[in-house]
Motif scaffolding. Sequence first.
Motif, PDB file in Angstrom:
ATOM      1  N   LEU A 183       0.821  -1.220   0.000  1.00 20.04           N
ATOM      2  CA  LEU A 183       0.000   0.000   0.000  1.00 20.04           C
ATOM      3  C   LEU A 183       0.852   1.266   0.000  1.00 20.04           C
ATOM      4  O   LEU A 183       0.507   2.261  -0.633  1.00 20.04           O
ATOM      5  N   PHE A 184       1.989   1.243   0.718  1.00 17.95           N
ATOM      6  CA  PHE A 184       2.846   2.431   0.742  1.00 17.95           C
ATOM      7  C   PHE A 184       3.505   2.677  -0.613  1.00 17.95           C
ATOM      8  O   PHE A 184       3.780   3.811  -0.984  1.00 17.95           O
ATOM      9  N   GLU A 185       3.747   1.591  -1.374  1.00 14.58           N
ATOM     10  CA  GLU A 185       4.317   1.755  -2.713  1.00 14.58           C
ATOM     11  C   GLU A 185       3.299   2.385  -3.658  1.00 14.58           C
ATOM     12  O   GLU A 185       3.663   3.143  -4.560  1.00 14.58           O
ATOM     13  N   ILE A 186       2.026   2.071  -3.454  1.00 15.83           N
ATOM     14  CA  ILE A 186       0.988   2.689  -4.286  1.00 15.83           C
ATOM     15  C   ILE A 186       0.853   4.168  -3.932  1.00 15.83           C
ATOM     16  O   ILE A 186       0.846   5.035  -4.809  1.00 15.83           O
ATOM     17  N   LYS A 187       0.780   4.456  -2.625  1.00 18.56           N
ATOM     18  CA  LYS A 187       0.591   5.845  -2.192  1.00 18.56           C
ATOM     19  C   LYS A 187       1.755   6.731  -2.600  1.00 18.56           C
ATOM     20  O   LYS A 187       1.587   7.888  -2.970  1.00 18.56           O
ATOM     21  N   HIS A 188       2.977   6.171  -2.522  1.00 21.64           N
ATOM     22  CA  HIS A 188       4.171   6.981  -2.786  1.00 21.64           C
ATOM     23  C   HIS A 188       4.829   6.649  -4.120  1.00 21.64           C
ATOM     24  O   HIS A 188       5.921   7.124  -4.408  1.00 21.64           O
ATOM     25  N   GLN A 189       4.144   5.843  -4.950  1.00 17.91           N
ATOM     26  CA  GLN A 189       4.572   5.533  -6.313  1.00 17.91           C
ATOM     27  C   GLN A 189       6.015   5.027  -6.360  1.00 17.91           C
ATOM     28  O   GLN A 189       6.860   5.556  -7.073  1.00 17.91           O
ATOM     29  N   ARG A 190       6.270   3.976  -5.598  1.00 15.32           N
ATOM     30  CA  ARG A 190       7.613   3.384  -5.569  1.00 15.32           C
ATOM     31  C   ARG A 190       7.661   2.125  -6.435  1.00 15.32           C
ATOM     32  O   ARG A 190       6.661   1.440  -6.604  1.00 15.32           O
ATOM     33  N   GLN A 191       8.845   1.811  -6.920  1.00 10.88           N
ATOM     34  CA  GLN A 191       9.047   0.630  -7.751  1.00 10.88           C
ATOM     35  C   GLN A 191       9.240  -0.616  -6.877  1.00 10.88           C
ATOM     36  O   GLN A 191       9.780  -0.543  -5.776  1.00 10.88           O
ATOM     37  N   LYS A 192       8.830  -1.775  -7.421  1.00 12.95           N
ATOM     38  CA  LYS A 192       9.027  -3.041  -6.710  1.00 12.95           C
ATOM     39  C   LYS A 192      10.494  -3.448  -6.730  1.00 12.95           C
ATOM     40  O   LYS A 192      11.229  -3.124  -7.663  1.00 12.95           O
TER      41      LYS A 192
END
Length: 682
Positions: free
Chosen positions: A123-132
Amino acid sequence: MRERVSILDGNTFLVSDRQGDIEPSFDFPTGLFSFDTRFLSTWLLTLNGERLHALSIDDAQSYRTRYFLVPGEPTHYLDAKVSVIRSRSIGGSFAEELTVLNHSGQEVEFTLRVDMGADFADLFEIKHQRQKKGRTTPTVGENELRLSYHREAFHRAVVITTTAPADIDESGMTFRIRVGPHGEWTTRLQVATVIYGARGEDIRATLPLGGHRTASNIHAEQNELIDRAPKLGCDCQPLAGAYRRSLNDIAALRYESIALGVRLLAAGLPWFMTLFGRDSIFTSLQVLPFLPALIPPTALMLAGLQGSRLDDFRDEEPGKILHELRYGETAGFEEQPHSPYYGSADSTPLFVILLDEYERWTGDATLIRQLEFAARSALDWIDRYGDLLGTGYVWYSTRNPETGLQNQCWKDSWDSVSYSDGRLPGFPRATCETQGYAYDAKLRGARLARKFWNDPAYADRLEREAAALKERFNRDFWIPEKEYYALALDAEGRHVDALSSNIGHLLWSGIVDESRAGLVAQHLLGPRLFSGWGVRTLADDQGRYNPVGYHVGTVWPFDNSIIAWGLWKYGFREEASQICEGILSASRFFDGRLPEAFAGYERNLTDYPVEYPTACSPQAWSAGTPLLLLRVMLGLEPQGEHLIIDPAVPEGMGRVELLDIPGRWGRVDALGRSRGPHDHAH
C-alpha cells in the motif's frame, strides 16, 4: 470524479471502477488487497475486444456485488443484442461468475477476455509511487494462472482458476464461446491469495477464525453482530438510514489479526484496513453503548503491542500506544516503520480514557484489573516521555525525520497545525486537544486506581496533577484578545493561534474552565467554523483555510461527533443538536454512509455536502458517528448501576426510540421526542 465500487471481508477487499474493472493506476488505485498487498492490479473484462458499460450495480451487501453490463457507449444501450452479468463475492478469496446472455434469435460467437495481472504492490508503494524490488513469475497451468512474487523470504502468490475451458496466457484468459438464441454461457473464476509464512505455509490457515469464508458465513456473522445492537425506531429517515448503514459498515470493517487471531476494527477502506491506535479507540468510544463486546479485543491488542523500549525508527517509547500496524513488504523490510509504528501523541492518553469509559458502561472490572500495568504505563508515558520540554504538557516531535510523521495529533497531515496567518510552527508542538486528553486520562486513571487497583495514594496524585494541568492549560493556551484557545503552543511557548475545531475536543475532555465554555461554544457554532453541515477543521478566515483541504477546512463527521459530545457535557444541548442535525442531514446525500470528510463549503452555497475527493469510505470513525450522535441526542450517560436518559432531540426530528441498550444495568430502552413539529422527510 470516477466512482469506486468495493467489496470487503475484513482482511481482504476489492476496489474497482463502476464496470467492475481493475487497472494499474496511482491516481485512482483499484485492486484486490489482503494484509497490505495488492494481489490483483489488472482485472479487465472485454467482449469481442470492446470494453463494457454498467446499466446498474447491485452493491447492497458489503461482501458481494453484481454488475449488469452491455457493450458500446451509453447511447447504444437500447439495442444491445448481448449483455453480461458479473457477480462477485469475497471471503478470504475472491470469486467472480461471468454470464453472457445472447438476446438475439440466432446463435452467436463471442470472444470474452479477462486481462489479469498482479503487481504485488505494498500500500505504501501505491501511495508513494515506488518501484518493486522483488520478482514476479507467471506460471500457466491447466485451467489455472499462477502469479508468484519473491523478495528474499517475502513470498506472495495469487492463483486464478476457471470452471470453463479457456486459452490461458501469462496475462489473462480468453474464452471463445458460442451462445444459442436467447441462451446464456457461464464461467466461475476463483482467485486465491496466498501469504506464505516462514515454513512455506499460508499463514492465514493457522488463524483461529480461518483464512477463507463463504458468503453465507460472512452474512451470518455480520447479522449476528447487528442483531446484538439496540433497535432504533424513529420518524427521521436520514437517522434510520445512517444507523442501519453504520452497523453494517462496522460489521464489515472488522478484520482478523495475524498476531492474536481476534477480530479488530480496521480504520477504513481502501488505505487503512488495519489497526490504528487513535482511530480504533475513538471508534470504540462511539460504538461502546451499542456493541460493547467489540472493545475488549481492541484494548487487549493495543496493550499487547504497547511500547516497551526506545526505538527512534518506530517512534517507540515505553508505555506508548501504537499509531498504526502494517503487515506488508515495506514494513517487513523496514523501509517503513509500521511494524508497528508509534507516531501519535494522543493514542496513549486516549487508551486510558477508553478503559475507564468501558468499565463505566459495562461494569467489566476483570478487564480493568487485567490491563492495570498497561494503563499505569500509559499514564507514566504522559509525564515521562510525552513532556519533551519539561513544561507539564504533552509535546510531539518525531524521532525519525526520514519516514516518521511530522504531526502526531489526529490532524496528522503536514500542514494541519498553523498560525492564523498560515505560517507553520517548528517542533516540538503541543496541540491543545492532546492536553485535554491527558487531563481526562489522569482523572479517569485516578478513578480506576481508587476503585480497582487498590491504590488511593496514586489516585490522589493523579487528581492533583490533573487539577494543576487544568489551571496551567487555562492560563497558557487561552488567547485573551481572540477569546479562544490556541490550536497549539510552539517550542518557545507562543500561541499557534489558528481557530480550529480542536477546541471542541477540549469540551469533551472537560479541561475548559466553566467561565469560558460559552465562548468556545459560540466559536464552534459561529459562521467562521460552522458550515451548516458541521464544524470545519479550520475557520474560513484563517491563512491556510481551504474548503477541500484535508485538515484545513473540510468537515469531518467523527470530529463533529466528539464536539457534539463535548457541547452536551457542558450543557450546551441546543448547540449539540445543531451539529447532530447538520451531520445527519448530510448523511442523506451519501446514502447513509458518512465519508471520512466532506468539503467545508457553506450549506446555503451548495445545497448538498461535497465529498472530499480521496476520502475513505467506509471509514470506521465515520461509521461510528451516527451512533455517538444518537447517544448525545438521547442524553445517555452511565451513572453507577444505572443509565441516565436525558434526551434533547433536534427540532423537526420527531420520535427517537432506542430499545435494548446493553450495559451493566442489563438492557434498557430510551425514548426522546423533539419539541418542534416533526418532519418525516427531514
